[in-house]
Design an enzyme around this catalytic site. Structure first.
Site, PDB file in Angstrom:
ATOM      1  N   GLY A  27      36.481  59.287  75.155  1.00 51.69           N
ATOM      2  CA  GLY A  27      37.858  58.618  75.110  1.00 51.69           C
ATOM      3  C   GLY A  27      38.885  58.801  76.150  1.00 51.69           C
ATOM      4  N   GLY A 122      27.373  50.331  76.287  1.00 52.73           N
ATOM      5  CA  GLY A 122      26.917  50.136  77.533  1.00 52.73           C
ATOM      6  C   GLY A 122      26.354  51.350  78.198  1.00 52.73           C
ATOM      7  N   LYS A 177      19.208  54.381  71.175  1.00 50.57           N
ATOM      8  CA  LYS A 177      18.627  54.849  72.398  1.00 50.57           C
ATOM      9  C   LYS A 177      19.021  56.710  72.346  1.00 50.57           C
ATOM     10  CE  LYS A 177      23.039  55.637  74.247  1.00 50.57           C
ATOM     11  NZ  LYS A 177      23.576  56.769  74.710  1.00 50.57           N
ATOM     12  N   ASP A 230      21.652  50.792  78.629  1.00 48.05           N
ATOM     13  CA  ASP A 230      22.072  51.975  78.041  1.00 48.05           C
ATOM     14  C   ASP A 230      20.950  52.980  77.807  1.00 48.05           C
ATOM     15  OD1 ASP A 230      23.606  53.902  77.259  1.00 48.05           O
ATOM     16  OD2 ASP A 230      24.318  53.223  75.214  1.00 48.05           O
ATOM     17  N   GLU A 267      24.928  62.961  69.606  1.00 48.25           N
ATOM     18  CA  GLU A 267      24.721  62.151  68.382  1.00 48.25           C
ATOM     19  C   GLU A 267      23.368  61.860  68.109  1.00 48.25           C
ATOM     20  OE1 GLU A 267      27.207  61.349  66.520  1.00 48.25           O
ATOM     21  OE2 GLU A 267      28.850  61.237  67.577  1.00 48.25           O
TER      22      GLU A 267
END
Length: 321
Positions: A27, A122, A177, A230, A267
């Site tokens: 962020g 990206g 990914k 990515d 993640e």
């Protein structure tokens, strides 16, 4: 009232007030990129004293850069304060919701059907952006006018922004990914060499395309910045948290120890669980993701996962579907 500024090509573009929800590394990087263009930027976090209503008041573009775990809570907060129908929502989160198996953008669109939703994804390692290094990204939406507004707001001499009309493909490329990056980290942690890592990434791209197209994405999207781009960045850099998870597992560390050392979200750990559940329900072959899931959940070792992948039945290379 809009104020005009001039970009490097000499074109006049309107200023847009941009609210960034999520003040973590990603962020904060997005906030710095938006500020380069001279746009008023408000950076908000769930722990800040600033009220959410104040942060989004009058904002033409609202960017969600919270973790996957924080998306639902942020949605509820936005619903409670109200959202102007003209505001563009930008999803910059990569993950899958464990309860619904939906992507972040799908959640945003379902809860705010009157707003245009744009996906930003990206090869964008936040630390390199913080250092001022150049890169490129994709903003994707079914509303091309909205995507072009976001493109103009974030584009600069260090951040080249492209558009496309495949938000689900753009989002899944960035999400899936992360699981593959864990596998790449394992590969390097076991010191298997460049040949092995190259083969792993290539075959994993085929797996990502197989999943993505099954879920409605366009195959060509995965050969672009939000897919292959990515994938290469995340599978090749120790700046990637997911890569570091895999590398640590290959060194014999526990997942709990690795996550504690990272002090941030990876993640791919959560995504692997949701992805395997989704793949089993939909009958999608995901051999690489399955082995990552097995390793993360302590059901196999990195060495046995490698052996399982090498012992799979022989087949033709071009067999995505």
């Amino acid at each position: 009232m809009s104020v005009a500024s001039t970009d490097q090509a000499g074109q006049v573009k309107a200023e847009a007030t941009i609210a960034i929800l999520g003040a973590g590394a990603w962020g904060s990087a997005l906030a710095s990129l938006a500020a380069i263009g001279g746009h008023p930027v408000r950076l908000w976090s769930r722990q800040s004293e600033q009220m959410l209503g104040e942060a989004i008041a009058g904002a033409q573009i609202i960017v969600s850069a919270v973790s996957m775990r924080g998306v639902s809570d942020t949605v509820l907060r936005l619903q409670s304060v109200g959202l102007a129908e003209t505001a563009i929502l930008v999803s910059a989160t990569k993950g899958l919701d464990p309860a619904t198996r939906r992507t972040p953008a799908q959640i945003w669109q379902a809860e705010f059907p009157q707003n245009s939703v744009v996906v930003l994804s990206g090869p964008n390692l936040s630390e390199e952006i913080r250092q001022g290094l150049p890169t490129a990204t994709v903003v994707a939406s079914q509303d091309m006018a909205a995507a072009e507004q976001v493109q103009a707001a974030f584009a600069s001499d260090r951040f080249r922004v492209y558009t496309n009309t495949d938000p689900i493909g753009t989002e899944l490329g960035g999400t899936l990914k992360n699981v593959i990056a864990i596998a790449a980290g394992v590969c390097d942690g076991l010191h298997l060499g460049i040949n092995a890592r190259s083969a792993l990434i290539t075959r994993s791209l085929a797996e990502v395309i197989r999943i993505g197209t099954h879920l409605g994405a366009q195959p060509e999207t995965f050969f672009g910045l939000s897919g292959l781009g990515d994938l290469m960045a995340t599978c090749s850099s120790p700046l990637s948290r997911n890569y570091r998870v895999g590398y640590g597992l290959a060194q014999g560390k526990s997942l709990e120890q690795i996550l504690q050392e990272l002090q941030s979200t990876a993640e791919g750990v959560s995504t692997s669980n949701v992805l395997v559940d989704l793949a089993q329900r939909e009958g999608i072959p995901v051999p690489v993701s399955w082995q990552v899931y097995q390793v993360l959940n302590g059901k196999t070792t990195p060495q046995r996962a490698l052996a399982a992948l090498m012992d799979r039945d022989l087949k033709a290379e071009i067999d995505l579907f």
